[in-house]
Write an enzyme that holds these catalytic residues in place. Structure first.
Site, PDB file in Angstrom:
ATOM      1  N   GLN A   1      31.709  34.247  36.028  1.00  0.00           N
ATOM      2  CA  GLN A   1      32.919  34.017  35.232  1.00  0.00           C
ATOM      3  C   GLN A   1      32.652  34.076  33.726  1.00  0.00           C
ATOM      4  O   GLN A   1      33.552  33.849  32.933  1.00  0.00           O
ATOM      5  CB  GLN A   1      33.553  32.674  35.607  1.00  0.00           C
ATOM      6  CG  GLN A   1      34.084  32.634  37.030  1.00  0.00           C
ATOM      7  CD  GLN A   1      35.303  33.537  37.248  1.00  0.00           C
ATOM      8  OE1 GLN A   1      35.919  34.042  36.301  1.00  0.00           O
ATOM      9  NE2 GLN A   1      35.672  33.754  38.510  1.00  0.00           N
TER      10      GLN A   1
ATOM     11  N   SER B   1      29.201  39.992  38.878  1.00  0.00           N
ATOM     12  CA  SER B   1      30.016  40.777  39.806  1.00  0.00           C
ATOM     13  C   SER B   1      30.967  41.686  39.025  1.00  0.00           C
ATOM     14  O   SER B   1      31.677  41.222  38.133  1.00  0.00           O
ATOM     15  CB  SER B   1      30.830  39.809  40.673  1.00  0.00           C
ATOM     16  OG  SER B   1      31.551  40.516  41.641  1.00  0.00           O
TER      17      SER B   1
ATOM     18  N   CYS C   1      44.503  24.966  50.949  1.00  0.00           N
ATOM     19  CA  CYS C   1      45.151  24.432  52.140  1.00  0.00           C
ATOM     20  C   CYS C   1      44.135  24.342  53.269  1.00  0.00           C
ATOM     21  O   CYS C   1      43.697  25.353  53.805  1.00  0.00           O
ATOM     22  CB  CYS C   1      46.293  25.356  52.540  1.00  0.00           C
ATOM     23  SG  CYS C   1      47.411  24.575  53.674  1.00  0.00           S
TER      24      CYS C   1
HETATM   25  N1  PLP Z   1      30.577  33.032  41.749  1.00  0.00           N
HETATM   26  C1  PLP Z   1      31.693  32.760  41.050  1.00  0.00           C
HETATM   27  C2  PLP Z   1      31.641  31.753  39.957  1.00  0.00           C
HETATM   28  C3  PLP Z   1      32.894  33.409  41.354  1.00  0.00           C
HETATM   29  O1  PLP Z   1      33.996  33.128  40.661  1.00  0.00           O
HETATM   30  C4  PLP Z   1      32.905  34.364  42.404  1.00  0.00           C
HETATM   31  C5  PLP Z   1      34.159  35.028  42.789  1.00  0.00           C
HETATM   32  O2  PLP Z   1      35.214  34.434  42.835  1.00  0.00           O
HETATM   33  C6  PLP Z   1      31.713  34.618  43.101  1.00  0.00           C
HETATM   34  C7  PLP Z   1      30.568  33.936  42.740  1.00  0.00           C
HETATM   35  C8  PLP Z   1      31.648  35.595  44.211  1.00  0.00           C
HETATM   36  O3  PLP Z   1      31.686  36.914  43.729  1.00  0.00           O
HETATM   37  P1  PLP Z   1      31.840  38.133  44.722  1.00  0.00           P
HETATM   38  O4  PLP Z   1      33.290  38.254  45.032  1.00  0.00           O
HETATM   39  O5  PLP Z   1      31.316  39.326  43.986  1.00  0.00           O
HETATM   40  O6  PLP Z   1      31.016  37.825  45.924  1.00  0.00           O
END
Ligand code: PLP
Length: 389
Positions: free
Chosen positions: A180, A200, A327
């Site tokens: 993030q 990511s 939920c």
């Molecule tokens: N870590 C964090 C802080 C995330 O916000 C997310 C996705 O929401 C992930 C890991 C997982 O990423 P990916 O969808 O590439 O597996």
């Protein structure tokens, strides 16, 4: 379909046309296997090398081979956690925070069932990392410290450099889930002093299904996926050339946004939205550390109503956001992040995360500020909690 006002960019972002365009030739024209001996495939090896360099630049990795391409950040996180414990079998203690993404939290919970002592470092009411608790529990027996760079729900930024320094004083490996943070704020692996970092592509306008694990040279490492010799035997699986190219293009665009003032504009719109909500709607609280936040995120609690109902009404106007509750088994549970922050029940249930991007416009914010107050008023009129207030 009518126009969408997309304020859910922490969930995922649009894979932008420039990225799609860069990827397209690698599906059905230049489809060779990068590991093949012939030139047709071998040329893609060069393409991957160029992409690796681009991604290394985004996070200031010193060597391109510190970048390992994975299928997503969840894989990167799992790989980091299991590598750190498997390469130090004599150590039986691991540390993370109480507000991690499940991609870190679940491997930690699993290792707990396998006899590891796990400390989940708490946060205060602003979502700030409890450094004192961390200093108290870390020891020479700590194999791994894994703490996220920025929180997905509140955007709160943790002091990663400070945490890494302490982790290293005790000989622990330092991993950070920077999913993030990357593309929103400058992320510098050298300045932060981390050993491993996950990112990511789909969180910064790249494709879904491609991630990176940065592993600093000299860090002991064991692969999670075993098989072929790809990625210098650190991650088996035929390289996903189109997605790697897409990730690199997204990294290039993100780097540009970080230096040309784009993110300051995003922050200004986010602040306008937040201030507008605070000024027009009573019984509202902002969750998180507003002084140390990524520029695109605001997490707002509307007292005495449920986040899900707000999202449903916003959805009718084409406004996409997320709620801070999940939920589970028919009952609405506030998110583990808001619970860790101790947000009171009547506010935790009514939390909504708005996450903007460089694509967010002034008109988007104006529409939300026009449509939201009557929605909240309407919901409060029918809420059983409102009558208790
Ligand atoms: N870590 C964090 C802080 C995330 O916000 C997310 C996705 O929401 C992930 C890991 C997982 O990423 P990916 O969808 O590439 O597996």
């Amino acid at each position: 379909m009518s126009r969408i006002i997309y304020l859910d960019n922490n969930a995922t972002t649009q894979c932008v046309p420039a990225v799609v365009e860069a990827m397209l030739p690698y599906f059905s024209e230049k489809y060779g296997n990068a590991s093949s001996m012939h030139n047709f495939g071998g040329e893609n090896r060069h393409v991957i090398d160029v992409a690796r360099h681009q991604v290394a630049q985004l996070i200031n990795a010193q060597y391109d081979d510190e970048i390992i391409f994975t299928s997503c950040a969840s894989e990167s996180d799992n790989t980091a956690v299991f590598s750190a414990v498997r390469t130090q079998p004599q150590k039986k203690h691991i540390i993370t925070s109480a507000v991690e993404h499940p991609a870190v939290m679940e491997p930690f919970r699993y290792l707990q069932t396998q006899g590891y002592k796990v400390d989940y470092i708490g946060v205060d009411a602003f979502g700030r990392f409890n450094m004192e608790q961390f200093k108290q529990v870390i020891s020479q027996d700590t194999a791994l410290v894994s703490v996220m760079w920025a929180n997905s729900e509140t955007g709160t930024i943790f002091p990663i450099a400070e945490i890494a320094k302490i982790a290293h004083e005790y000989g622990a490996v330092m991993h950070t889930d920077a999913v993030q943070a990357v593309g929103k704020i400058p992320v510098d692996v050298v300045a932060a002093g981390v050993d491993m970092l996950s990112l990511s592509a789909h969180k910064f306008h790249g494709p879904k299904g491609i991630g990176v694990l940065y592993v600093k040279r000299g860090t002991r490492f064991l692969p999670y996926l075993m098989g072929g010799h790809q990625e210098k035997q650190r991650r088996a699986g035929t390289e996903n050339v189109p997605y790697i190219v897409g990730l690199a293009k997204a990294a290039e665009l993100a780097q540009k946004r970080l230096s040309d003032g784009t993110m300051a504009k995003v922050a200004a719109l986010r602040d306008q939205l937040e201030q507008g909500i605070l000024q027009t709607i009573p019984d509202v609280k902002v969750n998180g550390d507003t002084a140390h936040r990524v520029p695109n995120t605001t997490n707002v609690s509307f007292g005495y109503i449920e986040g899900e109902s707000i999202l449903m009404f916003l959805n009718e106007f084409g406004i996409c956001a997320s709620s801070g509750s999940a939920c589970t088994s028919g009952s609405l549970e506030p998110s583990h992040v808001l619970r860790a922050m101790g947000v009171p029940f009547q506010f935790a249930h009514g939390s909504v995360r708005f996450s903007l991007s460089d694509q967010t416009t002034q008109a988007d914010i104006d529409t939300v500020l026009k449509e939201l107050p009557p929605i909240i008023e309407r919901l409060r009129k029918i809420s059983p909690f409102s009558r208790l207030a």
